[in-house]
Design a protein around this motif. Structure first.
Motif: not given
Length: 432
Positions: A39-40, A42-43, A46, A98-100
Motif C-alpha cells: 500500500l502507498s 495514501t492507501e 485511508l 488489497d486496500v479495501w
C-alpha cells in the motif's frame, strides 16, 4: 474480600497495564504491515482512516452497552472482539489483501476498541464515588499514565525485537494471546461497583434513553461540547503521527528493516509517557484551570510537531535530511506532554458528566475525535505522498492551531459548568 478504594485503584492499574501490554506489542511495526502489503502512504492512511471511522460509527452504540448492561460486560466484549479482529488483521497480511480488505478489517478492529473506551474510566470513577474517595481524580489518572508508560515500554520494545527476529506478523499473534489473558483477568477481578445496570426497559429502549440523555449532558453542555470539538483536530494529527513515525524513522535511518530502532523509539516514547504521568500533578499545579492545562498541551505539541518537520526539511538551523536522534527526541517530548496533560482532561470531562451517562459521553468524546481523524489522516497522507513526511508534519503542527479557538471557549465555560449541579438521571426520558 471487601471492596475498598485502594483495591479499586489497584484493579484499575492492573487492567491498564495488561491492556497496554497487549495493545502496544505491535505499535513499533503495525503500519509496516500495510506497507509490506504494497500500500502507498495514501492507501495506508485511508485504511487507518477507516479504523477511526469505525470509532465514529461504533462509539455510541458500544458506549451505551456500558451504561445499560454494565461496565464489566462492555470491557469483556471489547477484549473478546479485539482478540478476534487482531487475528483477522494478521490474516489480511498473510493473504496480501488489497486496500479495501484492510479497510474492512480496520472497521472491525475499531469496534473492539470502542467497547473499551469510556467503560474503564466510568467503572473507576463510579466505584471511587460510591466509596466516597475524595482524592483528586488527576492523581489516579496520572498513575494510570505511569503504568501505561511502563506497559508501553515493555510491549513496544519486546514486539519490535520479536518482529526483527521473526517477521512483522508474529507480534500480532502474541497480542491475541495477551488479549485472551486480559479477558480472563477482567472476568475475575472487574465487577461493577456504585453502578446498577438498567435492563428493565428492553435493550433498544434503554439505548435510546442513554443516548438521548448523553447528548443532553455531553454535547448539550457548552463546556463539554467545545472541549470535544477542540480534540477533533488535535487527535487527528496525533493519529497521523503515531501511524507514520515508523516509516519516517526508517527513512531517516536509511534501513527499511531496522525494526530494532523502531523498538528503541517506541521505548523512548513509553519512558516519556511514564515521566509525563509522574509530572502530571506538577504540570497541573502551574495552572488554575484544567482547560488551561489542555490548551498548553496543544500549543506545545503543535510546536514540537512543526519542529519535527523542520528537522527533516533542513529548516530553522536543523541539518538537512534531519537526524534520527533529533526526530526521536521530539517524538518523545510530544509523548511526555500528552501524558502530562491527559489526566487533567480526563478529570475535567468526568467532573461534568452524571454517572448514568458517563460511559456513553466518554465514548461520544472519542467519536468526535475519531470523526476529525477520518478527514485529517488521508489529507496528511496525501501531503506526505506529494511533498514528503517532513512537510506533512509541519502542516500537522499548523493544524493544531485550529483547535485553540474552541478550546478557549471551553475554558470560558469551565467555571460555570463546574459550579452547576448535575441533573438527575431520572429527570429525562426520550419520547416513546
Amino acid at each position: 474480600m471487601a471492596v475498598t478504594s485502594r483495591r479499586v485503584r489497584r484493579t484499575y492499574l492492573a487492567l491498564v497495564l495488561l491492556h497496554t501490554l497487549a495493545v502496544t506489542c505491535i505499535w513499533a511495526i503495525n503500519s509496516l504491515l500495510l506497507f509490506e502489503a504494497g500500500l502507498s502512504n495514501t492507501e495506508a492512511l485511508l485504511a487507518n482512516a477507516c479504523f477511526t471511522l469505525g470509532y465514529a460509527v461504533f462509539e455510541i452504540p458500544t458506549g451505551s452497552v456500558a451504561d445499560t448492561w454494565g461496565r464489566r460486560v462492555s470491557y469483556l466484549l471489547g477484549s473478546g472482539t479485539l482478540t478476534v479482529t487482531t487475528l483477522l488483521y494478521w490474516l489480511a497480511w498473510r493473504l496480501h489483501a488489497d486496500v479495501w480488505a484492510w479497510a474492512a478489517v480496520s472497521l472491525a478492529l475499531a469496534a473492539g476498541f470502542t467497547f473499551f473506551s469510556g467503560a474503564t474510566e466510568a467503572w473507576l470513577v463510579d466505584a471511587l464515588h460510591h466509596l466516597r474517595d475524595d482524592a483528586p481524580l488527576e492523581r489516579v489518572f496520572a498513575r494510570g499514565q505511569v503504568v501505561a508508560g511502563v506497559g508501553s515500554l515493555a510491549g513496544s520494545l519486546g514486539g519490535a525485537y520479536v518482529a526483527q527476529a521473526t517477521d512483522v506478523g508474529v507480534p500480532f499473534l502474541i497480542r491475541a494471546g495477551l488479549l485472551l489473558a486480559l479477558t480472563a483477568v477482567a472476568w475475575r477481578v472487574m465487577h461493577d461497583v456504585g453502578f446498577t445496570p438498567r435492563r428493565t426497559g428492553g435493550p433498544v429502549r434503554e439505548v435510546r434513553r442513554v443516548l438521548a440523555a448523553s447528548v443532553r449532558h455531553g454535547w448539550g453542555r457548552p463546556a463539554v461540547r467545545w472541549m470535544m470539538l477542540g480534540a477533533a483536530v488535535a487527535a487527528g494529527v496525533g493519529y497521523y503521527v503515531a501511524f507514520t513515525m515508523k516509516p519516517y524513522l526508517l527513512q531517516l535511518a536509511g534501513d527499511r528493516r531496522a525494526y530494532g530502532l523502531l523498538g528503541v523509539a517506541a521505548a523512548l516514547n513509553a519512558a516519556a509517557q511514564t515521566a509525563g504521568g509522574a509530572l502530571a500533578m506538577t504540570f497541573r499545579s502551574l495552572f488554575r484551570r484544567r482547560m488551561s492545562v489542555v490548551i498548553a498541551g496543544v500549543v506545545l505539541n503543535g510546536t514540537l510537531l512543526a519542529g519535527l518537520g523542520m528537522a527533516g526539511l533542513g529548516l530553522a538551523g536543523f541539518r538537512p535530511a534531519g537526524s534520527v536522534p533529533v526526530a526521536m527526541a521530539l517524538l518523545a517530548a510530544s509523548s511526555l506532554v500528552s501524558a502530562a496533560v491527559l489526566p487533567s482532561r480526563q478529570a475535567y470531562l468526568n467532573s461534568l458528566v452524571p454517572s448514568g451517562q458517563r460511559a456513553t459521553v466518554l465514548s461520544f468524546d472519542s467519536l468526535v475525535s475519531s470523526a476529525g481523524a477520518v478527514v485529517t489522516q488521508p489529507g496528511l497522507g496525501r501531503a506526505a505522498d506529494l511533498c514528503g513526511y517532513p512537510a506533512s508534519y509541519v502542516a500537522g503542527g499548523a493544524l493544531q492551531v485550529l483547535a485553540l479557538p474552541v478550546l478557549l471557549l471551553a475554558r470560558r465555560h469551565e467555571r460555570v459548568a463546574a459550579a452547576a449541579p448535575a441533573e438527575p438521571v431520572t429527570a429525562w426520558a426520550p419520547r416513546s
